[in-house]
Motif scaffolding. Structure first.
Motif, PDB file in Angstrom:
ATOM      1  N   THR A 112       1.052  -0.944  -0.060  1.00 27.52           N
ATOM      2  CA  THR A 112      -0.364   0.061   0.238  1.00 27.52           C
ATOM      3  C   THR A 112       0.718   1.543   0.159  1.00 27.52           C
ATOM      4  O   THR A 112       0.416   1.947  -0.664  1.00 27.52           O
ATOM      5  N   LEU A 115       2.331   1.766  -3.326  1.00 29.06           N
ATOM      6  CA  LEU A 115       0.963   2.249  -4.142  1.00 29.06           C
ATOM      7  C   LEU A 115       0.726   4.274  -4.454  1.00 29.06           C
ATOM      8  O   LEU A 115       0.502   4.326  -5.238  1.00 29.06           O
ATOM      9  N   GLU A 134     -12.838  -6.455 -10.710  1.00 29.09           N
ATOM     10  CA  GLU A 134     -11.180  -7.384 -10.743  1.00 29.09           C
ATOM     11  C   GLU A 134     -12.398  -8.798 -11.521  1.00 29.09           C
ATOM     12  O   GLU A 134     -11.637  -9.487 -12.007  1.00 29.09           O
ATOM     13  N   THR A 172      -4.528  -4.491 -16.065  1.00 26.84           N
ATOM     14  CA  THR A 172      -5.739  -3.617 -15.039  1.00 26.84           C
ATOM     15  C   THR A 172      -5.560  -2.837 -16.518  1.00 26.84           C
ATOM     16  O   THR A 172      -6.411  -1.961 -16.219  1.00 26.84           O
ATOM     17  N   GLY A 195      -4.956  -2.167  -9.088  1.00 21.57           N
ATOM     18  CA  GLY A 195      -5.663  -2.670  -8.877  1.00 21.57           C
ATOM     19  C   GLY A 195      -4.694  -4.269  -8.745  1.00 21.57           C
ATOM     20  O   GLY A 195      -3.836  -4.734  -9.033  1.00 21.57           O
ATOM     21  N   ARG A 196      -5.542  -5.002  -8.246  1.00 25.34           N
ATOM     22  CA  ARG A 196      -5.389  -6.408  -7.922  1.00 25.34           C
ATOM     23  C   ARG A 196      -5.535  -7.196  -9.724  1.00 25.34           C
ATOM     24  O   ARG A 196      -6.901  -7.416 -10.105  1.00 25.34           O
ATOM     25  N   THR A 212      -0.330  -7.144  -7.824  1.00 26.03           N
ATOM     26  CA  THR A 212      -0.645  -5.677  -7.877  1.00 26.03           C
ATOM     27  C   THR A 212      -0.248  -4.830  -9.467  1.00 26.03           C
ATOM     28  O   THR A 212       0.881  -5.055  -9.450  1.00 26.03           O
TER      29      THR A 212
END
Ligand code: PHE
Length: 344
Positions: A112, A115, A134, A172, A195-196, A212
């Motif tokens: 995090t 990111l 997702e 993504t 995003g994942r 990610t």
């Protein structure tokens, strides 16, 4: 009679001073001497037998004695109460100087944190942050990105299908097509999409079936490959340090043409250590894929490739975090051992 009163006072005094240790016992003494059936009541009864002229004098003596004993009891009562309070204060005492119990504070996960740093750099350049699901359709994940069914390049991303048409997104990039389609045709875009993503990969030190990504897309009139290069060069200097350099290698992605893979100069050895554990002596580390948006991708989402052009890029956040923190096993991010997490 007078002697009787005197000895009664003495007896009461003794009882109060020696025998009594608490309020209950004190009350027993009070009842014994002053109560309805107590010693004084008995005395008063005996008074009836006295001569009339003796009565006032003896009556006064008895009354005074009663008052005296009552005062003794009241004083003792006050003393006992004070003592009780003292005992309570002593037994309930707390030491406010003792150290308290330690409160453990949580903090953000290293992925995090990474990111957030990446996002911040692009947000400062005016990028918006877009999101997509997702669980994605085959159309957005592949077809709208110039990967029709049976396109061999689908093999590059082994996918988790839920039905024939729905899968866990493998990248993504579908957010590119979603953002274009939600816009008015040819409206400029400057976005990132974190995003994942999910791929049928092994789980080892450098692979994970879930990881990610962060996607970037810029579309406007006159956007060139030089804009892409300048943007990524700026980004790498911000995230890896001002001495970082980038190198572009030709590559292939179905949704970009031309396509490139981007390497950043090794921040551990700066290309000077042939035994470097990070770059293995090559001096370069691959960090992302990018390219000019393929005209078909623009057209499929309602943009006119003869009017606008753009670039796109995509990178793995785990990889950026591993490089910036010097971590050599991807699994550490997902196993959440607090001894690892506490270091960030
Ligand atoms: N989606 C690509 C991948 O996951 C990365 C990429 C994004 C390449 C955008 C070019 C443009 O491998």
């Amino acid at each position: 009679m007078e002697n009787k009163v005197k000895s009664l006072i003495e007896a009461a005094e003794n009882a109060i001073n020696s025998a009594v240790t608490n309020l209950k016992e004190l009350d027993d003494v009070r009842v014994k001497f002053l109560g309805k059936k107590g010693e004084f009541t008995t005395l008063v009864k005996i008074m009836g037998e006295l001569a009339a002229e003796e009565k006032p004098r003896i009556g006064k003596i008895i009354n005074d004695a009663r008052t005296q004993i009552k005062n003794l009891i009241d004083d003792k009562k006050a003393a006992l109460k004070a003592q009780e309070l003292q005992n309570k204060l002593a037994s309930e005492k707390i030491d406010v100087t003792l150290p308290g119990r330690k409160i453990y504070r949580g903090h953000l996960h290293p992925l995090t944190l990474t990111l957030n740093r990446v996002k911040e750099i692009f947000i400062h350049m005016g990028y918006t942050v877009e999101e997509g699901p997702e669980v994605e359709t085959d159309y957005f994940n592949f077809e709208a990105l110039n990967l029709p069914k049976d396109h061999p390049a689908r093999d590059m991303q082994d996918s988790f299908y839920i039905t024939e048409e729905i899968l866990m997104r493998t990248q993504t990039s579908p957010v590119q097509a979603r953002t274009m389609q939600k816009n008015n045709a040819n409206a400029p875009i400057r976005m990132i999409a974190p995003g994942r993503v999910y791929r049928r990969d092994d789980y080892d030190a450098s692979h994970s079936p879930m990881f990610t990504q962060i996607e970037g897309l810029v579309i406007d009139e006159g956007i060139t490959f030089a804009d892409l290069k300048g943007t990524l060069d700026f980004f790498c200097k911000k995230i890896f340090g001002e001495t970082a350099q980038i190198r572009l290698r030709p590559s292939f992605f179905p949704f970009t043409e031309p396509s490139t893979e981007v390497d950043v100069s090794c921040m551990m050895c700066h290309g000077k250590d042939e035994h470097c554990k990070v770059c293995h002596g090559s001096g370069w580390l691959e960090i992302l894929g990018a390219g000019e948006v393929h005209p078909d991708v623009l057209a499929m989402s309602g943009y006119d490739p003869s009017k606008v052009s753009g670039f796109a890029f995509g990178m793995g956040i785990e990889r950026i975090a591993m490089l910036t923190y010097g971590i050599d096993d991807l699994r550490l991010f997902f196993e959440n051992d607090v001894r690892f997490l506490n270091q960030f």
